[in-house]
Design a protein around this motif. Structure first.
Motif, mmCIF file in Angstrom:
data_model
loop_
_atom_site.group_PDB
_atom_site.id
_atom_site.type_symbol
_atom_site.label_atom_id
_atom_site.label_comp_id
_atom_site.label_asym_id
_atom_site.label_seq_id
_atom_site.Cartn_x
_atom_site.Cartn_y
_atom_site.Cartn_z
ATOM 1 N N VAL A 24 36.276 47.189 57.468
ATOM 2 C CA VAL A 24 38.015 47.326 57.539
ATOM 3 C C VAL A 24 38.286 46.182 56.859
ATOM 4 O O VAL A 24 38.561 46.334 55.559
ATOM 5 N N LYS A 25 38.055 45.004 57.014
ATOM 6 C CA LYS A 25 39.075 43.902 56.315
ATOM 7 C C LYS A 25 38.594 43.710 55.038
ATOM 8 O O LYS A 25 38.694 43.528 53.838
ATOM 9 N N SER A 26 36.765 44.008 54.782
ATOM 10 C CA SER A 26 35.976 44.286 53.629
ATOM 11 C C SER A 26 36.706 44.640 52.878
ATOM 12 O O SER A 26 36.801 44.294 51.044
ATOM 13 N N TYR A 27 36.978 46.262 53.417
ATOM 14 C CA TYR A 27 37.350 47.349 51.728
ATOM 15 C C TYR A 27 38.856 46.477 51.929
ATOM 16 O O TYR A 27 39.172 46.599 50.437
ATOM 17 N N LEU A 28 39.778 46.140 52.055
ATOM 18 C CA LEU A 28 41.064 45.530 52.641
ATOM 19 C C LEU A 28 40.832 44.307 51.307
ATOM 20 O O LEU A 28 42.027 44.479 49.963
ATOM 21 N N ILE A 29 40.074 43.317 51.573
ATOM 22 C CA ILE A 29 39.996 42.389 50.480
ATOM 23 C C ILE A 29 38.987 43.141 49.180
ATOM 24 O O ILE A 29 40.409 42.709 48.416
ATOM 25 N N TYR A 30 38.629 44.396 49.170
ATOM 26 C CA TYR A 30 38.244 44.471 47.363
ATOM 27 C C TYR A 30 39.650 45.469 46.979
ATOM 28 O O TYR A 30 40.125 44.975 46.098
ATOM 29 N N SER A 31 40.230 46.555 47.893
ATOM 30 C CA SER A 31 41.322 46.532 47.230
ATOM 31 C C SER A 31 42.343 45.764 46.726
ATOM 32 O O SER A 31 43.346 46.526 46.033
ATOM 33 N N HIS A 32 42.971 44.645 47.714
ATOM 34 C CA HIS A 32 43.813 43.776 47.560
ATOM 35 C C HIS A 32 43.631 43.034 46.227
ATOM 36 O O HIS A 32 44.003 42.936 44.828
ATOM 37 N N ARG A 33 42.294 42.587 45.924
ATOM 38 C CA ARG A 33 41.212 41.699 44.887
ATOM 39 C C ARG A 33 41.792 43.200 43.321
ATOM 40 O O ARG A 33 42.273 42.250 42.218
ATOM 41 N N VAL A 34 41.753 44.402 43.647
ATOM 42 C CA VAL A 34 41.642 45.393 42.626
ATOM 43 C C VAL A 34 43.211 45.345 41.891
ATOM 44 O O VAL A 34 43.681 45.806 40.972
ATOM 45 N N PHE A 183 37.419 32.720 47.153
ATOM 46 C CA PHE A 183 36.683 33.488 47.155
ATOM 47 C C PHE A 183 36.860 34.427 48.917
ATOM 48 O O PHE A 183 37.026 32.814 49.674
ATOM 49 N N ASN A 184 36.369 35.857 49.107
ATOM 50 C CA ASN A 184 36.476 35.976 50.559
ATOM 51 C C ASN A 184 35.822 37.004 51.031
ATOM 52 O O ASN A 184 36.606 37.981 50.498
ATOM 53 N N GLU A 185 34.769 36.379 50.483
ATOM 54 C CA GLU A 185 33.695 38.089 51.231
ATOM 55 C C GLU A 185 33.439 37.719 52.867
ATOM 56 O O GLU A 185 33.198 36.527 53.119
ATOM 57 N N LEU A 186 32.484 38.357 53.573
ATOM 58 C CA LEU A 186 32.163 38.827 55.080
ATOM 59 C C LEU A 186 31.409 39.674 55.051
ATOM 60 O O LEU A 186 30.804 40.888 54.000
ATOM 61 N N SER A 187 29.981 39.221 56.131
ATOM 62 C CA SER A 187 29.207 40.674 56.129
ATOM 63 C C SER A 187 29.392 40.193 58.028
ATOM 64 O O SER A 187 29.518 39.302 58.404
#
Length: 388
Positions: A24-34, A183-187
């Motif tokens: 969920v956090k990874s998706y939120l990072i993507y949507s916030h960036r876009v 830069f804010n990515e995770l896995s």
């Protein structure tokens, strides 16, 4: 019915919740960036969900490689770490804006190693009531685990960080716009580790056990959060993260040496482990300080316009341009703002000729064909006129 209850309890374990929260956090990072890019430039620099793609790629690749290293090296960790780590990681993932690989490990190991059993309801005391024995703590194995995680983080940074540059706009004391690059990515890496089998043989007799050096161990999956969240303000982002990735690689090699040494000098294990994690945190912090001390910044300029973003697979991506370059002339016309830039572009509907000054004050000339009748799709992003 009991199998359904078992499945239900498995689905609400901290480890599973941690994986779901990270997705969920990874998706939120993507949507916030876009959303940020569309607000600044009316269109996303890159609408592709590369954060999600990197999440899956790193999870699979590092999960396989890390597990192979873990099993070949015979890394054995205490049951308490396997239980406590997902809880700590989940809490930090929710309350902190960045992913915190090293801090999560430091907090977890401090809880496991120092056993705060005098605190009512502490996690280690809870484990003891369920049959966990503190004497199963394997600090050398835990140091080996931390070394694997640092190696995974180094690979993650070198592979992903600085590859996709998405600017944020800030203002300095003079109210001049400055582009900074987060830069804010995770896995989540599903790592297979060995856990002493005493607890499993008593409470879960059906769990398969292995014999390792005359001791029974259980093969257990441990979801590890790998990622980094920081903002580059003055350095060239690609160079900054290459530097950080190399330093993390050297840190992983240092951890390998410490793990080997501690196999012969076990008394050094605890303090070596804690010192190693602290050194890792200091390493990241010193790189942030190094960036803040640089004199250069991607700020607005009076003569020309600074490039703060380049769209992938665009005409600009094929040109000899770098984020931070300053465009002085477009098709022979001097430009000082976004309007000048696009007016100069449309003087030639199919071709673009640029005169550019780079970060080292060197002049260069570059040119490319552009989409006919669509100069706005050249792929160069500059400071917007209406940024607040």
């Amino acid at each position: 019915m009991k199998y359904l209850l078992g499945l239900f309890y498995w689905l609400i374990t901290p480890a599973v919740i941690l994986v779901l929260a990270a997705i969920v956090k990874s998706y939120l990072i993507y949507s916030h960036r876009v959303a940020r890019e569309r607000k600044l430039f009316h269109s996303a620099i890159d609408s592709d969900n590369y954060e999600g793609r990197h999440f899956v790629q790193m999870s699979l690749l590092l999960g396989v490689l890390g597990s192979l290293v873990s099993l070949v090296a015979g890394v054995t960790v205490p049951l308490s770490l396997v239980v406590i780590y997902p809880i700590v990681a989940l809490i930090l993932l929710v309350i902190l804006p960045q992913s915190v690989t090293l801090l999560t490990l430091l907090v977890t190991i401090a809880l496991v190693a120092f056993e705060p059993t005098n605190l009512a309801g502490s996690l280690t005391a809870w484990l003891t009531r369920w049959g966990y024995q503190a004497n199963s703590l394997n600090l050398v194995g835990t140091l080996g685990l931390v070394t694997i995680i640092v190696g995974c983080l180094a690979f993650f940074v070198r592979r992903n960080a600085g590859q996709h540059l998405s600017p944020k706009i800030e203002f300095n004391k003079r109210k001049t716009m400055i582009a900074v690059y987060p830069f804010n990515e995770l896995s989540v890496v599903p790592l297979l580790v060995l856990v002493p089998g005493n607890w499993f043989s008593v409470h879960l007799p059906w769990w398969p056990l292995l014999n390792l050096g005359g001791h029974s161990v259980a093969l257990v999956g441990l979801p590890l959060v790998i990622g980094l969240g920081l903002t580059v303000k003055h350095s060239l982002p690609t160079a900054f993260f290459q530097r950080l990735g190399k330093q993390l690689t050297w840190l992983a090699l240092l951890g390998t040496v410490l793990t080997i040494v501690c196999r012969f000098f076990a008394n050094w294990s605890l303090w070596s482990l804690l010192a190693y994690l602290i050194v890792g945190i200091i390493l990241v912090a010193t790189n942030i300080i190094y960036d803040r001390q640089q004199e250069f910044s991607n700020s607005q300029v009076m003569n020309g316009i600074r490039i703060i973003g380049i769209q992938p697979n665009s005409p600009a991506a094929k040109m000899n341009l770098v984020v931070g370059d300053v465009i002085l002339e477009v098709n022979g016309q001097k430009v000082t703002n976004e309007d000048d830039f696009y007016k100069a572009l449309i003087t030639n509907a199919t071709y673009c000729h640029l005169k550019v000054r780079d970060r080292n004050d060197q002049l260069k000339v570059t040119e490319t064909a552009i989409f006919q009748g669509a100069a706005h799709e050249i792929g160069i992003k500059v400071f917007p006129e209406n940024a607040k």
